[in-house]
Each structure stands twice: as C-alpha cells, then as structure tokens.
Design a protein around this motif. Structure first.
Motif, short mmCIF file in Angstrom:
data_model
loop_
_atom_site.label_atom_id
_atom_site.label_comp_id
_atom_site.label_asym_id
_atom_site.label_seq_id
_atom_site.Cartn_x
_atom_site.Cartn_y
_atom_site.Cartn_z
N ILE A 195 2.36 -22.93 -1.75
CA ILE A 195 2.72 -23.88 -0.68
C ILE A 195 4.20 -23.72 -0.33
CG2 ILE A 195 3.07 -26.33 -0.15
CD1 ILE A 195 0.52 -26.89 -1.81
N ARG B 85 5.14 -20.86 2.05
CA ARG B 85 4.76 -20.97 3.47
C ARG B 85 5.79 -21.84 4.18
NH1 ARG B 85 -1.77 -21.81 3.57
NH2 ARG B 85 -2.30 -20.10 2.18
N LEU C 90 4.65 -25.59 5.51
CA LEU C 90 4.18 -26.61 4.57
C LEU C 90 5.36 -27.13 3.75
CD1 LEU C 90 0.94 -24.90 3.20
CD2 LEU C 90 1.09 -26.66 4.96
N PHE D 216 2.75 -30.78 7.07
CA PHE D 216 2.82 -29.48 7.72
C PHE D 216 3.37 -29.68 9.11
CE2 PHE D 216 -1.47 -31.01 8.41
CZ PHE D 216 -1.67 -30.82 9.77
#
Length: 187
Positions: free
Chosen positions: A61, A64, A67, A81
């Motif tokens: 997570i 990314r 996120l 997000f």
C-alpha cells in the motif's frame, strides 16, 4: 395416445429446463455485485485469498502513490485513496462507450478498509467521490464553465437513493467494480 403423452412430457421438460436456465442466468449475472446498499450509502466489498501478511500488504500500500494509510490495528488497515482513474478499458469498454463521468478526465477519491482473517482479507471501499470534472460550454464566443462532482451513490442508485438502478451493473457498476478489484488486489 402414448405419442401425445410423450410429446406433452417433452414440452413440460423443455419449460422446466427453460425456467431453470433463466433462473441460473440471473444468478450468474449478479456475480459482479460487490456493492451493498445500507442507509442510502453504497459500499463495495470483496474477499481476497492471500498468504501475505498484514505487514507485506502495508508495504505494498505504501508503495502505491494513490493510497494512504490513516490507521492500523491488530487485524485491519484503514486508509484513503485519491487521483483514482476508472479503468474502463480493463472492464471491456471503449472511450466512446464509457460515460463521460467515468473516463480518464475524472479523478476519484474515497476511503478503504482491509480486514485480515485466516489467509484472507476483506477489502471495503466507501465515500467514493469525484474531485470534480470541469466542463465548458461555448456559445457565441462565450464560455460557461462548471465543475461536476459525483458520488458512488449518484452513479449506481435511483434518485430516491433507496435502491440500485435497474441497469446499474451493466456499464457504471462493471467499470467501478473492475477498477476497485484491481485497486485492492494485493495477492
């Protein structure tokens, strides 16, 4: 007379088979229904099987850029997000076959929760909202601009917000479902 009874039985069997196939087709077409409606709010849920630990998923997570983790407990991760683009191509649609609100010009944000249990996790998404798509109408040399903001409820529910639209899963639901499945897949 025996031949008439045989034809009658055959006709009845065809009717039973047709009704069975009709019922089965309705059940299988509802399989993308990862959406639930509770108190006029739509949430998306999906269970994934994975041997990965919560710590490995946290690292994924954090890698990314859209996120962000806001809270971690013993068996769950909560976060947000942003700048999410709906993946209409992966859902099998073209640019022209996609509602303008779901194409790549519109960015979405929302909240997510991941709950771990027995080599599985349940991903839940709620509070989906678009950042606001800018539209401009030109007429007679003048341009009028406005910003369109959209929620998950506006995309999938009837105006009374008490039930899903009849065709909610055909285009909008399928595109959103495909995008969320990809977003929350850490298997």
């Amino acid at each position: 007379r025996i031949q008439n009874l045989t034809q009658l039985n055959l006709l009845q069997m065809k009717k039973i088979l047709f009704i069975t196939l009709l019922i089965c087709s309705n059940i299988t077409s509802a399989q993308i229904e990862n959406f639930t409606l509770n108190n006029r709010q739509v949430t998306w849920n999906k269970v994934y099987e994975t041997p990965k630990t919560k710590e490995i998923v946290i690292n994924e997570i954090e890698s990314r850029n859209n996120l962000k983790i806001t809270n971690v407990t013993d068996n769950s991760i909560v976060g947000e997000f942003s700048n999410l683009t709906m993946d209409y191509k992966k859902a099998g649609f073209s640019y022209m076959g996609t509602p303008i609100i779901l194409n790549e010009t519109n960015k979405f944000s929302g909240s997510f929760k991941i709950e771990f249990k027995d080599n599985r996790y349940r991903a839940t998404i709620w509070n989906l909202i678009s950042k606001g798509m800018n539209t401009t109408l030109y007429s007679g040399g003048l341009g009028l601009g406005s910003e369109i903001t959209t929620s998950l409820e506006q995309l999938l529910l009837k105006n009374n917000r008490e039930e899903f639209r009849k065709n909610a899963y055909k285009v909008n639901g399928k595109i959103i479902d495909t995008t969320f499945i990809n977003l929350m897949d850490f298997t």
